[in-house]
Design a protein around this motif. Structure first.
Motif, mmCIF file in Angstrom:
data_model
loop_
_atom_site.group_PDB
_atom_site.id
_atom_site.type_symbol
_atom_site.label_atom_id
_atom_site.label_comp_id
_atom_site.label_asym_id
_atom_site.label_seq_id
_atom_site.Cartn_x
_atom_site.Cartn_y
_atom_site.Cartn_z
ATOM 1 N N VAL A 10 -5.859 -9.268 -6.575
ATOM 2 C CA VAL A 10 -5.469 -7.884 -6.808
ATOM 3 C C VAL A 10 -5.775 -7.143 -5.517
ATOM 4 N N ALA A 11 -4.827 -6.339 -5.041
ATOM 5 C CA ALA A 11 -4.951 -5.776 -3.697
ATOM 6 C C ALA A 11 -4.393 -4.359 -3.637
ATOM 7 N N HIS A 12 -4.848 -3.643 -2.603
ATOM 8 C CA HIS A 12 -4.278 -2.334 -2.273
ATOM 9 C C HIS A 12 -4.474 -2.111 -0.783
ATOM 10 N N ALA A 13 -3.722 -1.175 -0.231
ATOM 11 C CA ALA A 13 -3.830 -0.878 1.191
ATOM 12 C C ALA A 13 -5.230 -0.366 1.508
ATOM 13 N N PRO A 55 -0.923 -11.093 3.283
ATOM 14 C CA PRO A 55 -0.229 -10.943 4.564
ATOM 15 C C PRO A 55 -1.176 -10.445 5.648
ATOM 16 N N SER A 56 -0.982 -10.938 6.864
ATOM 17 C CA SER A 56 -1.825 -10.502 7.978
ATOM 18 C C SER A 56 -1.330 -9.191 8.584
ATOM 19 N N GLU A 57 -0.058 -8.832 8.302
ATOM 20 C CA GLU A 57 0.524 -7.657 8.946
ATOM 21 C C GLU A 57 0.176 -6.348 8.242
ATOM 22 N N VAL A 58 -0.497 -6.408 7.095
ATOM 23 C CA VAL A 58 -0.892 -5.208 6.366
ATOM 24 C C VAL A 58 -2.394 -5.250 6.142
ATOM 25 N N ALA A 59 -3.089 -4.159 6.485
ATOM 26 C CA ALA A 59 -4.541 -4.086 6.272
ATOM 27 C C ALA A 59 -4.806 -3.838 4.789
ATOM 28 N N LEU A 60 -5.491 -4.791 4.148
ATOM 29 C CA LEU A 60 -5.661 -4.736 2.701
ATOM 30 C C LEU A 60 -7.124 -4.862 2.292
ATOM 31 N N GLU A 61 -7.424 -4.275 1.153
ATOM 32 C CA GLU A 61 -8.626 -4.594 0.392
ATOM 33 C C GLU A 61 -8.157 -5.461 -0.770
ATOM 34 N N PHE A 62 -8.730 -6.651 -0.928
ATOM 35 C CA PHE A 62 -8.245 -7.520 -1.998
ATOM 36 C C PHE A 62 -9.387 -8.306 -2.627
ATOM 37 N N VAL A 85 8.272 -6.225 -11.030
ATOM 38 C CA VAL A 85 8.224 -7.661 -10.747
ATOM 39 C C VAL A 85 9.158 -7.945 -9.582
ATOM 40 N N VAL A 86 8.601 -8.421 -8.479
ATOM 41 C CA VAL A 86 9.368 -8.623 -7.247
ATOM 42 C C VAL A 86 8.878 -9.897 -6.568
ATOM 43 N N ASN A 87 9.534 -10.288 -5.468
ATOM 44 C CA ASN A 87 9.022 -11.449 -4.738
ATOM 45 C C ASN A 87 7.996 -11.000 -3.697
ATOM 46 N N ARG A 88 7.413 -11.959 -2.993
ATOM 47 C CA ARG A 88 6.313 -11.651 -2.081
ATOM 48 C C ARG A 88 6.730 -10.672 -0.985
ATOM 49 N N ALA A 89 7.900 -10.889 -0.391
ATOM 50 C CA ALA A 89 8.356 -10.015 0.688
ATOM 51 C C ALA A 89 8.503 -8.583 0.198
ATOM 52 N N GLN A 90 8.982 -8.429 -1.036
ATOM 53 C CA GLN A 90 9.152 -7.086 -1.593
ATOM 54 C C GLN A 90 7.805 -6.447 -1.924
ATOM 55 N N VAL A 91 6.818 -7.264 -2.346
ATOM 56 C CA VAL A 91 5.469 -6.739 -2.574
ATOM 57 C C VAL A 91 4.911 -6.163 -1.276
ATOM 58 N N ILE A 92 5.075 -6.899 -0.168
ATOM 59 C CA ILE A 92 4.565 -6.442 1.125
ATOM 60 C C ILE A 92 5.239 -5.136 1.530
#
Length: 319
Positions: free
Chosen positions: A276-279, A156-163, A132-139
């Motif tokens: 729900v997301a992953h790289a 986030p736009s700075e990480v390419a994700l499938e969500f 359990v973390v905050n948004r910045a730590q999730v990124i």
């Protein structure tokens, strides 16, 4: 491929990973139930196989070299593939087994255990490691490939994700029942601005969503009090230190027991979707694939479960 790399052992990579995580030979030795000389020997042998130093001391701090960063990524892939193999082998035996490594934004921590419990009723041999973390730590964890999946809002736009968006996350204004605003039958965001606003720390997804919304609505709060923990912030509202905008999922019990009141603000709730997301390109383990598919395919069950955490809209004050 260099023949020397083929002589690496999984045990060496485990010891290397422990040193990377702890940034300390002595702490890694304690974690691995080894002596410090044994850890030093394993790292020295690994450096000989790689042909480059893996760690360097600057002052009294241990830092990873560029070669170590590359080896860390490769070893993470190796162990992830072995975990996946283990899960596939158990799946072939007719039962999905393994561990789901899941990171969630702090405001989702109240709902996600119930979501996993519903999933586990279908797959009783699956375990959970929940961070359990905050948004910045999730990124940051996404960038470091720390987890199988994450649950967050505001992609986030700075990480390419499938969500996959799967659930509304209503953010509402709350105050203790004795607060003057609780007497109103209708409010605007501007009405809240006369009182202290309790906010999360920078990096919080709820704070980011609210700040963007305030800017859009041109609502300015001159008095803000920053509280880093969601639980502490909720208690601060109950104590009468100010009002706050919080996910309704996080204050369901307090609303139900009358410790907090949801304020009837015209511009609220502010809706954001849990995803729900992953790289992008990440190879998901069978357990992670099954959990993702459960969220995707069991929408009715997920929605019914979420209804228990949705709270209720404010009732107009008696006239």
């Amino acid at each position: 491929m260099r023949k020397s790399l083929m002589r690496m052992t999984l045990r060496q990579l485990q010891v290397f990973g422990a040193v990377c995580e702890s940034r300390s030979y002595s702490r890694a030795a304690e974690e691995m139930a080894l002596t410090q000389p044994a850890v030093s020997l394993q790292i020295r042998q690994l450096e000989e196989l790689v042909g480059q130093p893996l760690f360097e001391y600057v002052g009294k701090k241990l830092y990873l070299t560029e070669a170590a960063e590359a080896l860390k990524r490769a070893s993470s892939d190796i162990f992830a593939r072995l975990d996946s193999l283990d899960m596939q082998l158990t799946d072939l035996q007719g039962s999905l087994q393994g561990q789901l490594n899941l990171a969630v934004e702090s405001s989702a921590k109240y709902f996600v255990p119930h979501l996993f419990a519903a999933f586990r009723r279908q797959h009783p041999d699956v375990s959970l490691q929940l961070s359990v973390v905050n948004r910045a730590q999730v990124i940051k964890r996404l960038s470091d490939n720390r987890d199988d999946l994450v649950i967050m809002s505001l992609m986030p736009s700075e990480v390419a994700l499938e969500f996959l968006p799967f659930l509304n996350n209503p953010i509402v204004a709350v105050a203790p029942p004795e607060h003057p605003l609780c007497q109103a039958s209708r409010l605007s965001l501007q009405d809240l601005a006369a009182y202290p606003l309790l906010v999360r720390e920078p990096g919080s997804g709820t704070r980011k969503a609210c700040e963007e919304y305030f800017q859009q609505k041109r609502a300015h709060f001159a008095q803000t009090v920053q509280i880093a923990s969601l639980d502490a912030l909720r208690e601060a509202v109950i104590a009468g230190l100010g009002v706050a905008l919080l996910p309704r999922h996080a204050v369901t019990l307090e609303l139900a027991h009358g410790l907090l009141r949801e304020l009837p603000v015209d511009e609220l709730p502010l809706y954001r979707s849990w995803c729900v997301a992953h790289a992008r390109g990440k190879r998901l383990s069978p357990v992670a694939q099954a959990f993702f598919a459960f969220i995707r395919d069991q929408r009715a069950q997920v929605s019914a479960l979420a209804a228990r955490f949705g709270g209720s809209p404010p009732k107009p004050a008696a006239q």
